[in-house]
Design a protein around this motif. Structure first.
Motif, mmCIF file in Angstrom:
data_model
loop_
_atom_site.group_PDB
_atom_site.id
_atom_site.type_symbol
_atom_site.label_atom_id
_atom_site.label_comp_id
_atom_site.label_asym_id
_atom_site.label_seq_id
_atom_site.Cartn_x
_atom_site.Cartn_y
_atom_site.Cartn_z
ATOM 1 N N PRO A 73 0.811 -1.226 0.000
ATOM 2 C CA PRO A 73 0.000 0.000 0.000
ATOM 3 C C PRO A 73 0.844 1.276 0.000
ATOM 4 O O PRO A 73 0.436 2.297 -0.553
ATOM 5 N N TRP A 74 2.025 1.214 0.618
ATOM 6 C CA TRP A 74 2.918 2.372 0.615
ATOM 7 C C TRP A 74 3.454 2.630 -0.789
ATOM 8 O O TRP A 74 3.543 3.784 -1.226
ATOM 9 N N TYR A 75 3.819 1.553 -1.498
ATOM 10 C CA TYR A 75 4.245 1.706 -2.891
ATOM 11 C C TYR A 75 3.118 2.300 -3.731
ATOM 12 O O TYR A 75 3.341 3.222 -4.534
ATOM 13 N N GLU A 76 1.905 1.776 -3.557
ATOM 14 C CA GLU A 76 0.758 2.226 -4.349
ATOM 15 C C GLU A 76 0.496 3.720 -4.146
ATOM 16 O O GLU A 76 0.340 4.473 -5.116
ATOM 17 N N LEU A 77 0.457 4.151 -2.884
ATOM 18 C CA LEU A 77 0.205 5.561 -2.600
ATOM 19 C C LEU A 77 1.390 6.431 -3.047
ATOM 20 O O LEU A 77 1.193 7.539 -3.569
ATOM 21 N N GLY A 78 2.609 5.929 -2.868
ATOM 22 C CA GLY A 78 3.789 6.686 -3.279
ATOM 23 C C GLY A 78 3.844 6.914 -4.777
ATOM 24 O O GLY A 78 4.130 8.024 -5.246
ATOM 25 N N ILE A 79 3.557 5.871 -5.552
ATOM 26 C CA ILE A 79 3.570 5.987 -7.017
ATOM 27 C C ILE A 79 2.453 6.914 -7.485
ATOM 28 O O ILE A 79 2.654 7.776 -8.355
ATOM 29 N N LYS A 80 1.261 6.759 -6.899
ATOM 30 C CA LYS A 80 0.131 7.628 -7.246
ATOM 31 C C LYS A 80 0.463 9.092 -6.950
ATOM 32 O O LYS A 80 0.165 9.985 -7.754
ATOM 33 N N GLU A 90 3.431 19.309 -11.844
ATOM 34 C CA GLU A 90 4.737 19.944 -11.655
ATOM 35 C C GLU A 90 4.834 20.529 -10.242
ATOM 36 O O GLU A 90 5.234 21.676 -10.041
ATOM 37 N N ASP A 91 4.477 19.699 -9.278
ATOM 38 C CA ASP A 91 4.414 20.102 -7.872
ATOM 39 C C ASP A 91 5.596 19.482 -7.127
ATOM 40 O O ASP A 91 5.585 18.285 -6.807
ATOM 41 N N GLU A 92 6.611 20.286 -6.838
ATOM 42 C CA GLU A 92 7.835 19.790 -6.210
ATOM 43 C C GLU A 92 7.597 19.319 -4.770
ATOM 44 O O GLU A 92 8.204 18.340 -4.325
ATOM 45 N N ILE A 93 6.737 20.013 -4.040
ATOM 46 C CA ILE A 93 6.474 19.623 -2.651
ATOM 47 C C ILE A 93 5.762 18.270 -2.617
ATOM 48 O O ILE A 93 6.124 17.384 -1.834
ATOM 49 N N LEU A 94 4.768 18.110 -3.465
ATOM 50 C CA LEU A 94 4.046 16.837 -3.527
ATOM 51 C C LEU A 94 4.989 15.713 -3.975
ATOM 52 O O LEU A 94 4.879 14.573 -3.505
ATOM 53 N N LYS A 95 5.920 16.035 -4.854
ATOM 54 C CA LYS A 95 6.902 15.051 -5.312
ATOM 55 C C LYS A 95 7.740 14.542 -4.144
ATOM 56 O O LYS A 95 7.981 13.332 -4.016
ATOM 57 N N LEU A 96 8.190 15.447 -3.285
ATOM 58 C CA LEU A 96 8.993 15.054 -2.125
ATOM 59 C C LEU A 96 8.196 14.159 -1.185
ATOM 60 O O LEU A 96 8.725 13.179 -0.646
ATOM 61 N N VAL A 97 6.916 14.484 -0.994
ATOM 62 C CA VAL A 97 6.057 13.661 -0.133
ATOM 63 C C VAL A 97 5.902 12.262 -0.731
ATOM 64 O O VAL A 97 5.965 11.255 -0.019
ATOM 65 N N LEU A 128 7.121 8.487 0.810
ATOM 66 C CA LEU A 128 6.272 7.296 0.909
ATOM 67 C C LEU A 128 6.971 6.087 0.289
ATOM 68 O O LEU A 128 6.915 4.977 0.830
ATOM 69 N N LEU A 129 7.633 6.296 -0.839
ATOM 70 C CA LEU A 129 8.335 5.199 -1.511
ATOM 71 C C LEU A 129 9.546 4.728 -0.694
ATOM 72 O O LEU A 129 9.826 3.527 -0.633
ATOM 73 N N VAL A 130 10.241 5.663 -0.080
ATOM 74 C CA VAL A 130 11.369 5.300 0.784
ATOM 75 C C VAL A 130 10.880 4.446 1.949
ATOM 76 O O VAL A 130 11.510 3.446 2.319
ATOM 77 N N GLU A 131 9.747 4.825 2.525
ATOM 78 C CA GLU A 131 9.192 4.049 3.632
ATOM 79 C C GLU A 131 8.757 2.660 3.143
ATOM 80 O O GLU A 131 8.935 1.661 3.861
ATOM 81 N N ALA A 132 8.221 2.579 1.937
ATOM 82 C CA ALA A 132 7.836 1.279 1.374
ATOM 83 C C ALA A 132 9.051 0.367 1.241
ATOM 84 O O ALA A 132 8.998 -0.824 1.582
ATOM 85 N N ILE A 133 10.150 0.919 0.751
ATOM 86 C CA ILE A 133 11.385 0.140 0.600
ATOM 87 C C ILE A 133 11.917 -0.282 1.962
ATOM 88 O O ILE A 133 12.377 -1.419 2.146
ATOM 89 N N LEU A 156 12.353 3.625 -9.226
ATOM 90 C CA LEU A 156 11.375 4.557 -8.669
ATOM 91 C C LEU A 156 11.964 5.959 -8.481
ATOM 92 O O LEU A 156 11.244 6.887 -8.113
ATOM 93 N N ARG A 157 13.277 6.082 -8.708
ATOM 94 C CA ARG A 157 13.968 7.372 -8.644
ATOM 95 C C ARG A 157 13.867 8.025 -7.265
ATOM 96 O O ARG A 157 13.666 9.233 -7.148
ATOM 97 N N VAL A 158 13.995 7.186 -6.253
ATOM 98 C CA VAL A 158 14.049 7.735 -4.896
ATOM 99 C C VAL A 158 15.484 8.157 -4.616
ATOM 100 O O VAL A 158 16.335 8.154 -5.502
#
Length: 295
Positions: free
Chosen positions: A129-136, A145-152, A156-161, A186-188
């Motif tokens: 679920p963390w991967y799913e929400l992170g990718i979405k 083109e939202d840099e802040i949302l990109k960081l968030v 999420l993807l880092v936590e999934a890993i 995933l380019r984390v």
């Protein structure tokens, strides 16, 4: 009477289910992606959400979408800071031009708030679920083109890993290598997937060094390719980070800065070279001087 009443309730429930099922839902990115289907969707009840860019008493537009959304007369301008709206209505076509007739409209929480609400409901020990929400989230950030949302999304993807890694008590080199490749895809954080690759290589080295036929040359080539810093000479082998690495290589590398990771990659490379040369040491050490010079 009772049977008629129950029948009416049943019919009402079925009717509501049919109406709900007939409403197709799209985010603006999905709606634009399906533009070649718009002809099929004309006259269908649609629910669309996204960030609006302009708003007047009679029409509005969503960001990144040229379609005009026609509003019911007297529709008030949305209040609050959120730019996210959800509209329900029908796609129409007039004079070969698509328009959207809005029947109802409501303000949605902004993206950051929605992500935080969703994050709070995620399980602590299941990475999917963390991967799913992170990718979405990262996909939406890229669209807007939202840099802040990109960081968030990346967090999420880092936590999934991290969760996927933590569920493996004794991870194999292959597992760590695959997880490193996933992190890179995933380019984390580069530091994260380099750390996983380093851990995979350490696992290979510790398993291989006890084998008499271990191919040091092949392993060093893989090490040099995966950790380019391993080929950068060091001016000194002394320092707290080097001492810590010799005691706890995995943990120290994972916590190190990118620059320190490069230095530690070189220290790892020297460790492999030293072990390779020691494996050639003759009984009694008769070739010790030559091997020392070679090192």
């Amino acid at each position: 009477m009772k049977q008629i009443f129950l029948a009416m309730i049943t019919f009402s429930l079925i009717s509501n289910t049919v109406v709900l099922a007939a409403v197709q839902q799209f985010s603006i990115p999905e709606f634009i992606e399906n533009k070649d289907r718009w002809n099929e969707l004309v006259g269908e009840t649609l629910r669309i959400e996204g960030r609006y860019s302009s708003f007047s008493p009679s029409s509005m537009r969503f960001q990144k979408c040229d379609l005009s959304f026609q509003l019911p007369a007297g529709t008030p301008r949305p209040l609050g800071r959120s730019k996210n709206l959800e509209v329900t209505g029908e796609l129409i076509r007039e004079s070969n031009e698509f328009k959207f007739q809005v029947n109802s409209l409501q303000v949605r929480p902004d993206d950051l708030e929605q992500v935080q609400l969703s994050k709070a409901l995620l399980p602590k020990n299941d990475a999917d679920p963390w991967y799913e929400l992170g990718i979405k989230t990262t996909d939406r950030a890229k669209f807007y083109e939202d840099e802040i949302l990109k960081l968030v999304g990346e967090e999420l993807l880092v936590e999934a890993i991290r969760i996927e890694r933590s569920r493996q008590k004794q991870p194999t080199a292959a597992f760590l290598n695959d997880l490193s490749a996933k992190a890179a895809k995933l380019r984390v954080s580069k530091s994260l997937y380099v750390s996983l690759k380093h851990e995979s290589l350490r696992q290979q080295f510790e398993e291989g060094r006890i084998k008499p036929d271990f191919d040091y040359k092949k392993f060093l080539q893989e090490l040099e390719t995966a950790l380019p810093g391993s080929q950068v000479p060091l001016t000194s082998l002394k320092g707290d980070v080097f001492d810590a690495y010799r005691k706890q290589p995995r943990e120290t590398f994972a916590k190190a800065s990118p620059h320190a990771q490069q230095q530690l990659s070189r220290l790892f490379h020297l460790e492999v070279l030293r072990t390779q040369i020691q494996s050639k040491l003759a009984d009694g050490g008769s070739n010790g001087d030559r091997l020392a010079k070679e090192y």
